[in-house]
Scaffold this motif. Sequence first.
Motif, PDB file in Angstrom:
ATOM      1  N   GLY A 186       0.972  -1.356  -0.012  1.00  0.00           N
ATOM      2  CA  GLY A 186      -0.075   0.054   0.111  1.00  0.00           C
ATOM      3  C   GLY A 186       0.711   1.343   0.100  1.00  0.00           C
ATOM      4  O   GLY A 186       0.207   2.370   0.337  1.00  0.00           O
ATOM      5  N   ASP A 187       2.153   1.156  -0.301  1.00  0.00           N
ATOM      6  CA  ASP A 187       2.725   2.490  -0.265  1.00  0.00           C
ATOM      7  C   ASP A 187       2.308   3.375  -1.350  1.00  0.00           C
ATOM      8  O   ASP A 187       2.624   4.551  -1.192  1.00  0.00           O
ATOM      9  CB  ASP A 187       4.433   1.941  -0.565  1.00  0.00           C
ATOM     10  CG  ASP A 187       5.081   1.374   0.761  1.00  0.00           C
ATOM     11  OD1 ASP A 187       4.275   1.398   1.736  1.00  0.00           O
ATOM     12  OD2 ASP A 187       6.185   1.070   0.591  1.00  0.00           O
ATOM     13  N   PHE A 188       1.938   3.067  -2.326  1.00  0.00           N
ATOM     14  CA  PHE A 188       1.751   4.049  -3.376  1.00  0.00           C
ATOM     15  C   PHE A 188       0.211   4.005  -3.697  1.00  0.00           C
ATOM     16  O   PHE A 188      -0.135   2.636  -4.129  1.00  0.00           O
ATOM     17  CB  PHE A 188       2.319   3.637  -4.743  1.00  0.00           C
ATOM     18  CG  PHE A 188       3.951   4.162  -4.599  1.00  0.00           C
ATOM     19  CD1 PHE A 188       4.616   5.290  -4.476  1.00  0.00           C
ATOM     20  CD2 PHE A 188       4.702   3.002  -4.115  1.00  0.00           C
ATOM     21  CE1 PHE A 188       5.732   5.460  -4.261  1.00  0.00           C
ATOM     22  CE2 PHE A 188       6.210   3.116  -3.807  1.00  0.00           C
ATOM     23  CZ  PHE A 188       6.693   4.347  -3.970  1.00  0.00           C
ATOM     24  N   LYS A 189      -0.367   4.863  -3.869  1.00  0.00           N
ATOM     25  CA  LYS A 189      -1.835   5.026  -4.256  1.00  0.00           C
ATOM     26  C   LYS A 189      -1.971   4.634  -5.824  1.00  0.00           C
ATOM     27  O   LYS A 189      -1.237   5.102  -6.660  1.00  0.00           O
ATOM     28  CB  LYS A 189      -2.630   6.288  -3.892  1.00  0.00           C
ATOM     29  CG  LYS A 189      -2.560   6.525  -2.413  1.00  0.00           C
ATOM     30  CD  LYS A 189      -3.071   7.943  -2.150  1.00  0.00           C
ATOM     31  CE  LYS A 189      -3.227   8.041  -0.688  1.00  0.00           C
ATOM     32  NZ  LYS A 189      -3.915   9.256  -0.361  1.00  0.00           N
ATOM     33  N   VAL A 190      -3.202   4.205  -6.217  1.00  0.00           N
ATOM     34  CA  VAL A 190      -3.573   4.054  -7.541  1.00  0.00           C
ATOM     35  C   VAL A 190      -4.316   5.376  -8.218  1.00  0.00           C
ATOM     36  O   VAL A 190      -5.253   5.740  -7.563  1.00  0.00           O
ATOM     37  CB  VAL A 190      -4.586   2.820  -7.813  1.00  0.00           C
ATOM     38  CG1 VAL A 190      -4.911   2.909  -9.057  1.00  0.00           C
ATOM     39  CG2 VAL A 190      -3.836   1.555  -7.335  1.00  0.00           C
ATOM     40  N   LEU A 191      -3.976   5.833  -9.374  1.00  0.00           N
ATOM     41  CA  LEU A 191      -4.416   6.845  -9.903  1.00  0.00           C
ATOM     42  C   LEU A 191      -5.450   6.755 -10.789  1.00  0.00           C
ATOM     43  O   LEU A 191      -5.888   5.628 -11.136  1.00  0.00           O
ATOM     44  CB  LEU A 191      -3.488   7.582 -10.885  1.00  0.00           C
ATOM     45  CG  LEU A 191      -2.353   8.328 -10.384  1.00  0.00           C
ATOM     46  CD1 LEU A 191      -1.233   8.570 -11.381  1.00  0.00           C
ATOM     47  CD2 LEU A 191      -2.496   9.680  -9.951  1.00  0.00           C
ATOM     48  N   LYS A 192      -6.799   7.398 -10.551  1.00  0.00           N
ATOM     49  CA  LYS A 192      -7.978   7.207 -11.027  1.00  0.00           C
ATOM     50  C   LYS A 192      -7.538   7.587 -12.788  1.00  0.00           C
ATOM     51  O   LYS A 192      -6.990   8.372 -12.993  1.00  0.00           O
ATOM     52  CB  LYS A 192      -8.933   8.213 -10.711  1.00  0.00           C
ATOM     53  CG  LYS A 192      -9.351   8.108  -9.328  1.00  0.00           C
ATOM     54  CD  LYS A 192     -10.520   8.948  -9.177  1.00  0.00           C
ATOM     55  CE  LYS A 192     -10.631   8.757  -7.595  1.00  0.00           C
ATOM     56  NZ  LYS A 192     -11.713   9.836  -6.965  1.00  0.00           N
ATOM     57  N   ASP A 193      -8.104   6.728 -13.641  1.00  0.00           N
ATOM     58  CA  ASP A 193      -7.652   6.863 -15.128  1.00  0.00           C
ATOM     59  C   ASP A 193      -6.339   7.079 -15.261  1.00  0.00           C
ATOM     60  O   ASP A 193      -5.634   8.083 -15.930  1.00  0.00           O
ATOM     61  CB  ASP A 193      -8.603   8.072 -15.865  1.00  0.00           C
ATOM     62  CG  ASP A 193      -8.326   8.252 -17.131  1.00  0.00           C
ATOM     63  OD1 ASP A 193      -7.978   7.053 -17.859  1.00  0.00           O
ATOM     64  OD2 ASP A 193      -8.738   9.108 -17.687  1.00  0.00           O
ATOM     65  N   GLU A 194      -5.480   6.097 -14.776  1.00  0.00           N
ATOM     66  CA  GLU A 194      -3.935   6.027 -15.106  1.00  0.00           C
ATOM     67  C   GLU A 194      -3.598   6.002 -16.484  1.00  0.00           C
ATOM     68  O   GLU A 194      -2.669   6.803 -16.925  1.00  0.00           O
ATOM     69  CB  GLU A 194      -3.311   4.925 -14.438  1.00  0.00           C
ATOM     70  CG  GLU A 194      -1.895   4.747 -14.513  1.00  0.00           C
ATOM     71  CD  GLU A 194      -1.250   3.326 -14.120  1.00  0.00           C
ATOM     72  OE1 GLU A 194      -0.512   2.848 -14.348  1.00  0.00           O
ATOM     73  OE2 GLU A 194      -1.661   3.283 -12.918  1.00  0.00           O
TER      74      GLU A 194
END
Length: 165
Positions: free
Chosen positions: A13-21
Motif C-alpha cells: 500500500g505504499d503507493f496509491k492508484v491513480l484514477k484513469d492512469e
Amino acid sequence: SSLIHMVLGWHKGDFKVLKDEAGLSEAMRRFNIEPGDYLMPRAESMAAMGSPEFKARLAQGPNLFMTVRPNGMSSMGKMLGLWFGYSLIVSLFAAYVSGRALGQGADYLHVFRFAGVTAFSGYTLALWQGWVWWGKSLRYTLLSTFDGLIYALVTAGAFGWLWPR
C-alpha cells in the motif's frame, strides 16, 4: 530486504492508484518528460513564491513532487547491486564507529549496541526528511523505518558475532 518486499507484502500500500492512469499516461506522453525530479508548481525564485499568481497556482493545484524514471522495465540486477553497495556503505560506517568506540575483545552486547545504532541511523534517519519536506506518507515512512530497524538488528547481530576476540 527481499523477504520484506516480496514475501511479507507490508509495502503493497505504499503507493496509491491513480484514477484513469491510462488517460493520465496518454496525456503526459506528449510532453516527453526526461527522467528526473520535478516540482509543480515551481516558482523561479523565493520572491516569486509570494506573488499572487504563484499562490493562485498553488491553490488551484495539482501540487506535486514527481520522479520520472526511464521507460521500460527496471533492471532488478542493477537495483539489487546498488542496494548491496548501499548496505555495504552503511556497514562500513557501523564498523568505523564500533571500531573507534570499542577495542578487540569487546563483548557481544557492546558491539551489538554500537553497530546497531549506527546501522539504524544509516538506514532510517534520512527517510524522515521525505515525510517532513516532500510529503511522503507517514505510513510509508514508519514501515520503512521498521525495515531499517530489522536491517540494523541483522547488521548488529553479525558484527557482535564476528567481532575480533
